[in-house]
Design a protein around this motif. Structure first.
Motif, PDB file in Angstrom:
ATOM      1  N   LEU A 244       6.566  -3.572  -9.166  1.00  0.00           N
ATOM      2  CA  LEU A 244       7.880  -2.805  -8.820  1.00  0.00           C
ATOM      3  C   LEU A 244       7.828  -2.135  -7.760  1.00  0.00           C
ATOM      4  O   LEU A 244       8.827  -1.833  -7.308  1.00  0.00           O
ATOM      5  N   PHE A 245       6.697  -1.360  -7.606  1.00  0.00           N
ATOM      6  CA  PHE A 245       6.755  -0.396  -6.557  1.00  0.00           C
ATOM      7  C   PHE A 245       6.569  -0.971  -5.186  1.00  0.00           C
ATOM      8  O   PHE A 245       7.022  -0.726  -4.276  1.00  0.00           O
ATOM      9  N   THR A 246       5.703  -1.995  -5.166  1.00  0.00           N
ATOM     10  CA  THR A 246       5.502  -2.857  -3.856  1.00  0.00           C
ATOM     11  C   THR A 246       6.457  -3.862  -3.608  1.00  0.00           C
ATOM     12  O   THR A 246       6.818  -4.237  -2.459  1.00  0.00           O
ATOM     13  N   ASN A 247       7.056  -4.431  -4.716  1.00  0.00           N
ATOM     14  CA  ASN A 247       8.115  -5.380  -4.435  1.00  0.00           C
ATOM     15  C   ASN A 247       9.115  -5.233  -5.539  1.00  0.00           C
ATOM     16  O   ASN A 247       9.655  -6.485  -6.121  1.00  0.00           O
ATOM     17  N   PRO A 248      10.032  -4.449  -5.217  1.00  0.00           N
ATOM     18  CA  PRO A 248      11.234  -4.192  -5.929  1.00  0.00           C
ATOM     19  C   PRO A 248      12.276  -5.380  -5.553  1.00  0.00           C
ATOM     20  O   PRO A 248      12.388  -5.397  -4.478  1.00  0.00           O
ATOM     21  N   LYS A 286      33.388  -8.284 -14.712  1.00  0.00           N
ATOM     22  CA  LYS A 286      33.217  -9.566 -15.242  1.00  0.00           C
ATOM     23  C   LYS A 286      32.209 -10.117 -14.762  1.00  0.00           C
ATOM     24  O   LYS A 286      31.320 -10.786 -15.364  1.00  0.00           O
ATOM     25  N   GLY A 287      31.840  -9.924 -13.418  1.00  0.00           N
ATOM     26  CA  GLY A 287      30.869 -10.441 -12.807  1.00  0.00           C
ATOM     27  C   GLY A 287      29.080  -9.783 -13.084  1.00  0.00           C
ATOM     28  O   GLY A 287      29.191  -9.287 -14.025  1.00  0.00           O
ATOM     29  N   CYS A 288      28.655  -9.666 -11.911  1.00  0.00           N
ATOM     30  CA  CYS A 288      27.456  -8.846 -11.811  1.00  0.00           C
ATOM     31  C   CYS A 288      27.919  -7.149 -12.097  1.00  0.00           C
ATOM     32  O   CYS A 288      28.642  -6.834 -11.419  1.00  0.00           O
ATOM     33  N   ARG A 289      27.356  -6.472 -13.031  1.00  0.00           N
ATOM     34  CA  ARG A 289      27.696  -5.235 -13.221  1.00  0.00           C
ATOM     35  C   ARG A 289      27.435  -4.336 -12.201  1.00  0.00           C
ATOM     36  O   ARG A 289      28.050  -3.161 -12.162  1.00  0.00           O
ATOM     37  N   PHE A 290      26.472  -4.863 -11.354  1.00  0.00           N
ATOM     38  CA  PHE A 290      26.245  -3.722 -10.216  1.00  0.00           C
ATOM     39  C   PHE A 290      27.078  -4.134  -9.072  1.00  0.00           C
ATOM     40  O   PHE A 290      26.915  -3.524  -7.983  1.00  0.00           O
ATOM     41  N   ALA A 291      27.877  -5.416  -9.128  1.00  0.00           N
ATOM     42  CA  ALA A 291      28.369  -5.750  -7.759  1.00  0.00           C
ATOM     43  C   ALA A 291      29.355  -4.463  -7.290  1.00  0.00           C
ATOM     44  O   ALA A 291      29.375  -4.475  -5.921  1.00  0.00           O
ATOM     45  N   THR A 292      29.872  -3.680  -7.990  1.00  0.00           N
ATOM     46  CA  THR A 292      31.003  -2.763  -7.314  1.00  0.00           C
ATOM     47  C   THR A 292      30.141  -1.871  -6.426  1.00  0.00           C
ATOM     48  O   THR A 292      30.667  -1.040  -5.667  1.00  0.00           O
ATOM     49  N   ARG A 293      28.835  -1.791  -6.593  1.00  0.00           N
ATOM     50  CA  ARG A 293      27.837  -0.698  -5.563  1.00  0.00           C
ATOM     51  C   ARG A 293      27.082  -1.453  -4.882  1.00  0.00           C
ATOM     52  O   ARG A 293      26.142  -0.655  -4.257  1.00  0.00           O
ATOM     53  N   CYS A 294      27.196  -2.804  -4.807  1.00  0.00           N
ATOM     54  CA  CYS A 294      25.954  -3.419  -4.061  1.00  0.00           C
ATOM     55  C   CYS A 294      26.335  -3.986  -2.871  1.00  0.00           C
ATOM     56  O   CYS A 294      27.574  -4.478  -2.660  1.00  0.00           O
ATOM     57  N   GLU A 295      25.598  -3.576  -1.912  1.00  0.00           N
ATOM     58  CA  GLU A 295      26.043  -3.928  -0.511  1.00  0.00           C
ATOM     59  C   GLU A 295      25.961  -5.492  -0.043  1.00  0.00           C
ATOM     60  O   GLU A 295      26.337  -6.098   0.767  1.00  0.00           O
ATOM     61  N   TYR A 296      25.253  -6.169  -1.020  1.00  0.00           N
ATOM     62  CA  TYR A 296      25.085  -7.837  -0.797  1.00  0.00           C
ATOM     63  C   TYR A 296      26.117  -8.431  -1.796  1.00  0.00           C
ATOM     64  O   TYR A 296      26.308  -9.586  -1.510  1.00  0.00           O
ATOM     65  N   ALA A 297      26.756  -7.842  -2.507  1.00  0.00           N
ATOM     66  CA  ALA A 297      27.653  -8.468  -3.449  1.00  0.00           C
ATOM     67  C   ALA A 297      28.625  -9.520  -2.501  1.00  0.00           C
ATOM     68  O   ALA A 297      29.479  -9.015  -1.486  1.00  0.00           O
ATOM     69  N   TYR A 322      18.629 -12.193  -4.926  1.00  0.00           N
ATOM     70  CA  TYR A 322      17.233 -11.555  -4.755  1.00  0.00           C
ATOM     71  C   TYR A 322      16.519 -12.110  -3.817  1.00  0.00           C
ATOM     72  O   TYR A 322      15.841 -11.353  -2.816  1.00  0.00           O
ATOM     73  N   ALA A 323      16.428 -13.455  -3.762  1.00  0.00           N
ATOM     74  CA  ALA A 323      15.450 -14.168  -2.848  1.00  0.00           C
ATOM     75  C   ALA A 323      15.812 -14.226  -1.586  1.00  0.00           C
ATOM     76  O   ALA A 323      15.026 -13.925  -0.714  1.00  0.00           O
ATOM     77  N   ASP A 324      17.214 -14.360  -1.517  1.00  0.00           N
ATOM     78  CA  ASP A 324      17.609 -14.206   0.058  1.00  0.00           C
ATOM     79  C   ASP A 324      17.550 -12.879   0.556  1.00  0.00           C
ATOM     80  O   ASP A 324      17.279 -12.507   1.625  1.00  0.00           O
ATOM     81  N   ILE A 325      17.775 -11.849  -0.271  1.00  0.00           N
ATOM     82  CA  ILE A 325      17.526 -10.547   0.169  1.00  0.00           C
ATOM     83  C   ILE A 325      16.241 -10.255   0.690  1.00  0.00           C
ATOM     84  O   ILE A 325      15.809  -9.746   1.683  1.00  0.00           O
ATOM     85  N   ALA A 326      15.194 -10.541  -0.260  1.00  0.00           N
ATOM     86  CA  ALA A 326      13.788 -10.651   0.241  1.00  0.00           C
ATOM     87  C   ALA A 326      13.224 -11.348   1.389  1.00  0.00           C
ATOM     88  O   ALA A 326      12.825 -10.619   2.284  1.00  0.00           O
ATOM     89  N   GLU A 329      14.737  -9.389   4.181  1.00  0.00           N
ATOM     90  CA  GLU A 329      14.298  -8.349   4.632  1.00  0.00           C
ATOM     91  C   GLU A 329      12.950  -8.500   5.381  1.00  0.00           C
ATOM     92  O   GLU A 329      12.335  -7.479   6.113  1.00  0.00           O
ATOM     93  N   ALA A 330      12.099  -9.759   4.898  1.00  0.00           N
ATOM     94  CA  ALA A 330      10.620  -9.998   5.539  1.00  0.00           C
ATOM     95  C   ALA A 330      11.020 -10.035   6.990  1.00  0.00           C
ATOM     96  O   ALA A 330      10.394  -9.645   7.599  1.00  0.00           O
ATOM     97  N   VAL A 331      12.189 -10.703   7.521  1.00  0.00           N
ATOM     98  CA  VAL A 331      12.306 -11.084   8.751  1.00  0.00           C
ATOM     99  C   VAL A 331      12.735  -9.804   9.485  1.00  0.00           C
ATOM    100  O   VAL A 331      12.009  -9.722  10.634  1.00  0.00           O
ATOM    101  N   GLU A 332      13.657  -9.019   8.878  1.00  0.00           N
ATOM    102  CA  GLU A 332      13.835  -7.748   9.596  1.00  0.00           C
ATOM    103  C   GLU A 332      12.380  -6.910   9.866  1.00  0.00           C
ATOM    104  O   GLU A 332      12.521  -6.091  10.907  1.00  0.00           O
ATOM    105  N   HIS A 333      11.441  -6.941   8.965  1.00  0.00           N
ATOM    106  CA  HIS A 333      10.272  -6.038   8.898  1.00  0.00           C
ATOM    107  C   HIS A 333       9.201  -6.865   9.805  1.00  0.00           C
ATOM    108  O   HIS A 333       8.083  -6.392  10.132  1.00  0.00           O
ATOM    109  N   ALA A 334       9.198  -8.223   9.794  1.00  0.00           N
ATOM    110  CA  ALA A 334       8.353  -8.971  10.743  1.00  0.00           C
ATOM    111  C   ALA A 334       8.127  -8.475  12.052  1.00  0.00           C
ATOM    112  O   ALA A 334       8.911  -7.844  12.910  1.00  0.00           O
ATOM    113  N   ILE A 335       6.632  -8.334  12.471  1.00  0.00           N
ATOM    114  CA  ILE A 335       6.506  -7.676  13.831  1.00  0.00           C
ATOM    115  C   ILE A 335       6.401  -8.919  14.688  1.00  0.00           C
ATOM    116  O   ILE A 335       5.953 -10.022  14.526  1.00  0.00           O
TER     117      ILE A 335
END
Ligand SMILES: Nc1ncnc2c1ncn2[C@@H]1O[C@H](COP(=O)(O)OP(=O)(O)OP(=O)(O)O)[C@@H](O)[C@H]1O
Ligand SMILES: [Mg+2]
Length: 338
Positions: A244-248, A286-297, A322-326, A329-335
């Motif tokens: 959870l802490f290394t890969n939320p 009615k959809g994802c309960r977090f959608a109203t606050r989620c930047e990816y919704a 979640y997989a697309d977001i991960a 993020e991996a691309v954004e953080h890649a050196i």
């Protein structure tokens, strides 16, 4: 691994309110293994306390509340037990520490009286034996001079002492499972640390499993092995602490993580930096309960509720993207390689 100590399957807790029937806990499933410390986290109002109190069926089932699903303690469904049999479980097999120790102790009786009564309700002991046991329990929770303190009234003790008395009461019958609902939130940081150490010690010494409810991911990192993240009455992520802490994975969990700049940071800090507010129980999206606050919704999130799905190992997440977001993020953080 054998049968879990506690196995909650698709639990729903409904309340009859002036504004109609609301479902405060909606399809929660998780299990607790023997001797394990499971953390339950989430913002205020997400259903942590309702979940905790539902496990012991503490809501009035005649007029106010009703439950669906299963709450299996060592294979036996507590939701099917009679009132009398449920009474035998409370304080015996499963104990609970409430958030506010003062309101849970009776101001007109000494703590010794309250402790010995608790012991004698659940075990056959003489008053004298129970009194001695109470002194030992107080000693175990680190109260100095317990033989003197035992005859004091709750108002004569500090907040930390009262919380220790509550812990002593909860442990009086050596429960297999302790449900601790924000046991340290009302206490100052030094006392918090002592109480956490105490819970850890008792977990190790007595092999007692703990469901530890908190706002505070720092505390979770310190004492829990596994974590359930709740949002608006549902589990949105479950993982062991390291994962959870290394890969939320859930955007909500990521938001919670951002509210603790350091794991060792200020423990009294509440996790409230995620934009927007939790929708009301009478107005659940009615959809994802977090959608109203989620930047990816996107439209899918707004239309269709995602299920809790297995990611890898025991890591579960309730998010369409979640997989697309991960990956993003991996691309954004890649050196860059060149
Ligand atoms: N007896 C009740 N009747 C109706 N609604 C209730 C009742 N108890 C709790 N609720 C509602 O259930 C939801 C979950 O509440 P709960 O107390 O479990 O939140 P929580 O996660 O423990 O929050 P906190 O971190 O503030 O303690 C809230 O919307 C609350 O208003
Ligand atoms: Mg609560």
């Amino acid at each position: 691994m054998g049968q879990p100590l506690l196995e909650i399957n698709n639990l729903q807790t409904h309340f009859n309110t002036e504004r109609g029937r609301v479902t405060a806990v909606d399809g929660i499933s998780f299990s607790v293994e023997k001797g394990e410390i499971l953390g339950v986290v989430g913002e205020s109002g997400c259903g942590k306390s309702v979940t905790a109190q539902s496990i012991l069926r503490l809501f009035d089932e005649k007029y106010t509340a009703s439950y669906d699903g299963e709450i299996k303690l060592q294979g036996e469904d507590l939701l099917k037990l009679s009132k009398a049999n449920m009474e035998k479980i409370r304080g015996n097999e499963v104990s609970m520490i409430f958030q506010d120790p003062l309101s849970s102790l009776n101001p007109v009786f000494t703590i010794g009286f309250q402790l010995t009564e608790t012991i004698r309700i659940h075990q056959k002991h003489t008053k004298q034996e129970a009194y001695q046991m109470a002194i030992e329990l107080l000693r175990m929770t680190g109260i100095p001079s317990p033989e003197k303190r035992i005859d004091e009234y709750p108002h004569q003790l500090s907040g930390g002492m009262r919380q220790r008395v509550m812990i002593a009461m909860a442990l009086a019958c050596k429960p297999k499972l302790l449900i601790a609902d924000e046991p340290t939130t009302a206490l100052d940081v030094t006392i918090q640390a002592q109480i956490l150490d105490l819970i850890l010690e008792l977990n190790e010494e007595l092999g007692m499993a703990v469901v530890f409810i908190t706002h505070d991911l720092g505390v979770v990192a310190e004492i829990c092995t596994r974590v359930v993240v709740m949002y608006l009455g549902q589990v949105v992520e479950e993982a062991n602490v390291e994962d959870l802490f290394t890969n939320p994975l859930h955007p909500y969990t990521k938001g919670l993580m951002k509210s603790i700049p350091q794991i060792e940071g200020n423990r009294s800090e509440k996790l409230n930096v995620i934009g927007g507010t939790v929708p009301a129980l009478t107005d659940i999206p009615k959809g994802c309960r977090f959608a109203t606050r989620c930047e990816y919704a996107n439209d899918l999130c707004k239309e269709k509720a995602p299920d809790l799905q297995l990611h890898e190992g025991h890591h579960k997440v309730r998010c369409w993207h979640y997989a697309d977001i991960a990956r993003k993020e991996a691309v954004e953080h890649a050196i860059p390689t060149s």
